[in-house]
Design a protein around this motif. Sequence first.
Motif, PDB file in Angstrom:
ATOM      1  N   GLY A 133       0.824  -1.211   0.000  1.00 58.33           N
ATOM      2  CA  GLY A 133       0.000   0.000   0.000  1.00 58.33           C
ATOM      3  C   GLY A 133       0.855   1.257   0.000  1.00 58.33           C
ATOM      4  O   GLY A 133       0.553   2.227  -0.684  1.00 58.33           O
ATOM      5  N   LEU A 134       1.935   1.235   0.771  1.00 52.79           N
ATOM      6  CA  LEU A 134       2.876   2.356   0.793  1.00 52.79           C
ATOM      7  C   LEU A 134       3.491   2.563  -0.584  1.00 52.79           C
ATOM      8  O   LEU A 134       3.613   3.695  -1.067  1.00 52.79           O
ATOM      9  N   GLY A 135       3.868   1.474  -1.241  1.00 47.06           N
ATOM     10  CA  GLY A 135       4.447   1.568  -2.585  1.00 47.06           C
ATOM     11  C   GLY A 135       3.477   2.149  -3.597  1.00 47.06           C
ATOM     12  O   GLY A 135       3.847   2.980  -4.437  1.00 47.06           O
ATOM     13  N   ILE A 136       2.210   1.732  -3.533  1.00 45.34           N
ATOM     14  CA  ILE A 136       1.191   2.259  -4.448  1.00 45.34           C
ATOM     15  C   ILE A 136       0.972   3.750  -4.174  1.00 45.34           C
ATOM     16  O   ILE A 136       0.850   4.555  -5.104  1.00 45.34           O
ATOM     17  N   TYR A 137       0.942   4.127  -2.904  1.00 47.00           N
ATOM     18  CA  TYR A 137       0.749   5.536  -2.554  1.00 47.00           C
ATOM     19  C   TYR A 137       1.919   6.389  -3.054  1.00 47.00           C
ATOM     20  O   TYR A 137       1.712   7.474  -3.616  1.00 47.00           O
ATOM     21  N   ILE A 138       3.135   5.899  -2.884  1.00 45.57           N
ATOM     22  CA  ILE A 138       4.307   6.640  -3.354  1.00 45.57           C
ATOM     23  C   ILE A 138       4.306   6.741  -4.869  1.00 45.57           C
ATOM     24  O   ILE A 138       4.659   7.779  -5.436  1.00 45.57           O
ATOM     25  N   LEU A 139       3.879   5.676  -5.552  1.00 42.89           N
ATOM     26  CA  LEU A 139       3.772   5.722  -7.011  1.00 42.89           C
ATOM     27  C   LEU A 139       2.761   6.779  -7.436  1.00 42.89           C
ATOM     28  O   LEU A 139       3.009   7.540  -8.381  1.00 42.89           O
ATOM     29  N   ASN A 140       1.653   6.867  -6.738  1.00 42.99           N
ATOM     30  CA  ASN A 140       0.643   7.883  -7.029  1.00 42.99           C
ATOM     31  C   ASN A 140       1.212   9.286  -6.819  1.00 42.99           C
ATOM     32  O   ASN A 140       0.989  10.195  -7.634  1.00 42.99           O
ATOM     33  N   LEU A 141       1.963   9.475  -5.735  1.00 40.86           N
ATOM     34  CA  LEU A 141       2.589  10.773  -5.489  1.00 40.86           C
ATOM     35  C   LEU A 141       3.615  11.100  -6.579  1.00 40.86           C
ATOM     36  O   LEU A 141       3.734  12.247  -7.014  1.00 40.86           O
ATOM     37  N   LEU A 142       4.371  10.103  -7.011  1.00 41.85           N
ATOM     38  CA  LEU A 142       5.384  10.308  -8.043  1.00 41.85           C
ATOM     39  C   LEU A 142       4.758  10.764  -9.359  1.00 41.85           C
ATOM     40  O   LEU A 142       5.288  11.645 -10.032  1.00 41.85           O
ATOM     41  N   ILE A 143       3.610  10.187  -9.691  1.00 38.59           N
ATOM     42  CA  ILE A 143       2.920  10.604 -10.914  1.00 38.59           C
ATOM     43  C   ILE A 143       2.503  12.075 -10.804  1.00 38.59           C
ATOM     44  O   ILE A 143       2.667  12.848 -11.748  1.00 38.59           O
ATOM     45  N   GLY A 144       1.982  12.460  -9.654  1.00 41.70           N
ATOM     46  CA  GLY A 144       1.627  13.872  -9.463  1.00 41.70           C
ATOM     47  C   GLY A 144       2.834  14.784  -9.515  1.00 41.70           C
ATOM     48  O   GLY A 144       2.761  15.908 -10.011  1.00 41.70           O
ATOM     49  N   PHE A 145       3.961  14.303  -9.007  1.00 42.55           N
ATOM     50  CA  PHE A 145       5.187  15.089  -8.995  1.00 42.55           C
ATOM     51  C   PHE A 145       5.745  15.278 -10.411  1.00 42.55           C
ATOM     52  O   PHE A 145       6.291  16.328 -10.736  1.00 42.55           O
ATOM     53  N   LEU A 146       5.598  14.269 -11.260  1.00 42.16           N
ATOM     54  CA  LEU A 146       6.148  14.330 -12.610  1.00 42.16           C
ATOM     55  C   LEU A 146       5.190  14.938 -13.632  1.00 42.16           C
ATOM     56  O   LEU A 146       5.583  15.173 -14.769  1.00 42.16           O
ATOM     57  N   SER A 147       3.945  15.164 -13.244  1.00 44.60           N
ATOM     58  CA  SER A 147       2.936  15.668 -14.180  1.00 44.60           C
ATOM     59  C   SER A 147       2.851  17.187 -14.112  1.00 44.60           C
ATOM     60  O   SER A 147       3.029  17.780 -13.055  1.00 44.60           O
ATOM     61  N   PRO A 148       2.535  17.801 -15.259  1.00 38.56           N
ATOM     62  CA  PRO A 148       2.332  19.253 -15.236  1.00 38.56           C
ATOM     63  C   PRO A 148       1.010  19.601 -14.564  1.00 38.56           C
ATOM     64  O   PRO A 148       0.078  18.792 -14.534  1.00 38.56           O
TER      65      PRO A 148
END
Length: 192
Positions: A67-82
Motif C-alpha cells: 500500500g505504501l508503494g502504491i501511494y508513493i507511485l501515485n505521489l510520483l505521478i503527481g510530482f512528474l505531471s504538469p
Amino acid sequence: MEGVGVDAGSAVAPFAKWRDEFSRTFQYYLDRSTPNPVHRWLGTLAVAAIYVLRVFYVQGFYIVSYGLGIYILNLLIGFLSPKVDPELEALDGASLPTRGSDEFKPFIRRLPEFKFWYSITKAFCVAFLMTFFSIFDVPVFWPILLCYWIVLFVLTMKRQILHMIKYKYIPFSIGKQRYTGKKPATSSGGSD
C-alpha cells in the motif's frame, strides 16, 4: 451546575493550549526545513531505512508495504505531471509550449516538491506505526505483490515518459540556463 461546566472547560483548555503550542512549533520547524531540500530528503531516507529495517526484522506487514508503494507511485505521478495537462485542457498562458516557436513557460508541477516530500515522509511514518499493530499483518505471498508492483510501476512510468516526450517537457531542472555571447573569431594568424 455552573461549577460542573467550569471544571469541564478547564480540563479541555490545557489540552487545547498544548495542541496549539505543538502545532505552532511543528509548523515553525516545517517552515525552517523548506529551504533545505537535501537535509529534508536525507531525513526522509533515514525514516524509510528505519521502516525497511522494521519490516525486515518482523518479517511481515507486506500488505502495508505494498500500500505504501502504491501511494508513493501515485505521489510520483503527481510530482512528474504538469499542473495543466495539455491533453485535457489548455489555459491562457499556463500551458506547456508544444512547438519550438512557442514562448517558454516554466514547468509547474501538479504536486510541488515540498508537498511531495511531506506526503512521502508522513506515509512512511504512518506505515511504521502500522507495523506495531498485528491487525495489519495480513499473511500474503510477498513475491507476487512485489512482481505486481514492479509491473504497475513500469507500465505507469512508460505512460508518463511517453506523455513527457509527446508534449516535450522535462520535470527536472538542473539550474538556471546560462547563455554566452558569440565567441570572438580567433585568427590563426601565425607569423608566416
